[in-house]
Design a protein around this motif. Sequence first.
Motif, PDB file in Angstrom:
ATOM      1  N   MET A   1       0.851  -1.174   0.000  1.00  0.00           N
ATOM      2  CA  MET A   1       0.000   0.000   0.000  1.00  0.00           C
ATOM      3  C   MET A   1       0.899   1.239   0.000  1.00  0.00           C
ATOM      4  N   LYS A   2       0.543   2.200  -0.814  1.00  0.00           N
ATOM      5  CA  LYS A   2       1.289   3.455  -0.908  1.00  0.00           C
ATOM      6  C   LYS A   2       0.707   4.498   0.051  1.00  0.00           C
ATOM      7  N   LEU A   3       1.553   5.435   0.465  1.00  0.00           N
ATOM      8  CA  LEU A   3       1.149   6.499   1.369  1.00  0.00           C
ATOM      9  C   LEU A   3       1.844   7.786   0.947  1.00  0.00           C
ATOM     10  N   THR A   4       1.097   8.883   0.968  1.00  0.00           N
ATOM     11  CA  THR A   4       1.651  10.206   0.729  1.00  0.00           C
ATOM     12  C   THR A   4       1.395  11.045   1.972  1.00  0.00           C
ATOM     13  N   VAL A   5       2.426  11.774   2.416  1.00  0.00           N
ATOM     14  CA  VAL A   5       2.320  12.579   3.628  1.00  0.00           C
ATOM     15  C   VAL A   5       2.827  13.989   3.339  1.00  0.00           C
ATOM     16  N   ASP A   6       2.075  14.969   3.804  1.00  0.00           N
ATOM     17  CA  ASP A   6       2.468  16.371   3.747  1.00  0.00           C
ATOM     18  C   ASP A   6       2.924  16.743   5.157  1.00  0.00           C
ATOM     19  N   ILE A   7       4.177  17.186   5.286  1.00  0.00           N
ATOM     20  CA  ILE A   7       4.782  17.433   6.599  1.00  0.00           C
ATOM     21  C   ILE A   7       5.216  18.893   6.713  1.00  0.00           C
ATOM     22  N   SER A   8       4.883  19.509   7.837  1.00  0.00           N
ATOM     23  CA  SER A   8       5.420  20.825   8.184  1.00  0.00           C
ATOM     24  C   SER A   8       6.044  20.715   9.567  1.00  0.00           C
ATOM     25  N   MET A   9       7.251  21.251   9.710  1.00  0.00           N
ATOM     26  CA  MET A   9       7.954  21.242  10.997  1.00  0.00           C
ATOM     27  C   MET A   9       8.099  22.685  11.467  1.00  0.00           C
ATOM     28  N   TYR A  10       7.756  22.930  12.720  1.00  0.00           N
ATOM     29  CA  TYR A  10       7.862  24.251  13.326  1.00  0.00           C
ATOM     30  C   TYR A  10       8.725  24.157  14.590  1.00  0.00           C
ATOM     31  N   PRO A  11      10.050  24.300  14.448  1.00  0.00           N
ATOM     32  CA  PRO A  11      10.925  24.278  15.628  1.00  0.00           C
ATOM     33  C   PRO A  11      10.592  25.450  16.544  1.00  0.00           C
ATOM     34  N   LEU A  12      10.581  25.212  17.834  1.00  0.00           N
ATOM     35  CA  LEU A  12      10.189  26.242  18.793  1.00  0.00           C
ATOM     36  C   LEU A  12      11.410  26.954  19.372  1.00  0.00           C
ATOM     37  N   HIS A  13      12.210  27.542  18.486  1.00  0.00           N
ATOM     38  CA  HIS A  13      13.294  28.411  18.913  1.00  0.00           C
ATOM     39  C   HIS A  13      13.653  29.342  17.762  1.00  0.00           C
ATOM     40  N   ASP A  14      14.465  30.352  18.049  1.00  0.00           N
ATOM     41  CA  ASP A  14      14.744  31.417  17.086  1.00  0.00           C
ATOM     42  C   ASP A  14      15.387  30.918  15.795  1.00  0.00           C
ATOM     43  N   ASN A  15      16.328  30.021  15.894  1.00  0.00           N
ATOM     44  CA  ASN A  15      17.023  29.511  14.716  1.00  0.00           C
ATOM     45  C   ASN A  15      16.229  28.345  14.125  1.00  0.00           C
ATOM     46  N   TYR A  16      15.113  28.635  13.503  1.00  0.00           N
ATOM     47  CA  TYR A  16      14.204  27.589  13.047  1.00  0.00           C
ATOM     48  C   TYR A  16      14.574  27.012  11.685  1.00  0.00           C
ATOM     49  N   LYS A  17      15.321  27.716  10.855  1.00  0.00           N
ATOM     50  CA  LYS A  17      15.611  27.227   9.500  1.00  0.00           C
ATOM     51  C   LYS A  17      16.573  26.044   9.494  1.00  0.00           C
ATOM     52  N   ASP A  18      17.587  26.063  10.356  1.00  0.00           N
ATOM     53  CA  ASP A  18      18.571  24.980  10.373  1.00  0.00           C
ATOM     54  C   ASP A  18      17.941  23.619  10.682  1.00  0.00           C
ATOM     55  N   PRO A  19      17.079  23.497  11.700  1.00  0.00           N
ATOM     56  CA  PRO A  19      16.451  22.195  11.946  1.00  0.00           C
ATOM     57  C   PRO A  19      15.595  21.712  10.772  1.00  0.00           C
ATOM     58  N   ILE A  20      14.919  22.626  10.097  1.00  0.00           N
ATOM     59  CA  ILE A  20      14.092  22.240   8.956  1.00  0.00           C
ATOM     60  C   ILE A  20      14.978  21.715   7.827  1.00  0.00           C
ATOM     61  N   ARG A  21      16.050  22.427   7.531  1.00  0.00           N
ATOM     62  CA  ARG A  21      16.986  21.968   6.488  1.00  0.00           C
ATOM     63  C   ARG A  21      17.610  20.626   6.863  1.00  0.00           C
ATOM     64  N   TRP A  22      17.953  20.470   8.125  1.00  0.00           N
ATOM     65  CA  TRP A  22      18.526  19.218   8.631  1.00  0.00           C
ATOM     66  C   TRP A  22      17.563  18.056   8.385  1.00  0.00           C
ATOM     67  N   LEU A  23      16.282  18.265   8.718  1.00  0.00           N
ATOM     68  CA  LEU A  23      15.285  17.208   8.535  1.00  0.00           C
ATOM     69  C   LEU A  23      15.117  16.869   7.054  1.00  0.00           C
ATOM     70  N   ILE A  24      15.007  17.863   6.207  1.00  0.00           N
ATOM     71  CA  ILE A  24      14.828  17.618   4.769  1.00  0.00           C
ATOM     72  C   ILE A  24      16.000  16.811   4.213  1.00  0.00           C
ATOM     73  N   LYS A  25      17.213  17.160   4.612  1.00  0.00           N
ATOM     74  CA  LYS A  25      18.387  16.411   4.155  1.00  0.00           C
ATOM     75  C   LYS A  25      18.313  14.952   4.589  1.00  0.00           C
ATOM     76  N   ARG A  26      17.881  14.719   5.809  1.00  0.00           N
ATOM     77  CA  ARG A  26      17.770  13.346   6.313  1.00  0.00           C
ATOM     78  C   ARG A  26      16.679  12.563   5.581  1.00  0.00           C
ATOM     79  N   LEU A  27      15.588  13.230   5.232  1.00  0.00           N
ATOM     80  CA  LEU A  27      14.526  12.547   4.487  1.00  0.00           C
ATOM     81  C   LEU A  27      15.032  12.064   3.137  1.00  0.00           C
ATOM     82  N   ASP A  28      15.993  12.756   2.579  1.00  0.00           N
ATOM     83  CA  ASP A  28      16.566  12.354   1.292  1.00  0.00           C
ATOM     84  C   ASP A  28      17.384  11.070   1.378  1.00  0.00           C
ATOM     85  N   SER A  29      17.724  10.621   2.555  1.00  0.00           N
ATOM     86  CA  SER A  29      18.550   9.417   2.697  1.00  0.00           C
ATOM     87  C   SER A  29      17.749   8.126   2.570  1.00  0.00           C
TER      88      SER A  29
END
Length: 86
Positions: A1-29
């Motif tokens: 069975m196939k699954l499609t997921v739409d994901i949004s991450m909202y880190p709860l600190h000032d430097n929010y872009k780095d965690p989002i980029r980190w997660l996206i890079k890991r998803l590519d693995s």
Amino acid sequence: MKLTVDISMYPLHDNYKDPIRWLIKRLDSYPGVERVTNSLSTQVSGEFDEVMRMLSIEMKAAYEQFGKAIFVCKFLEGEFDLTRRT
């Protein structure tokens, strides 16, 4: 069975872009999971068990690495063409 997921991450600190980029890079693995990112969210598509396993591993890793964050996910049973533009 196939699954499609739409994901949004909202880190709860000032430097929010780095965690989002980190997660996206890991998803590519994950070779069996297709990923597309736009300015609002990331969509992933693949086999149900593989996508769910990936989400479990990567959400836990994000919490351990960066602390508090909000994840908003929408799940669609089936495969969705992530390259489709409307």
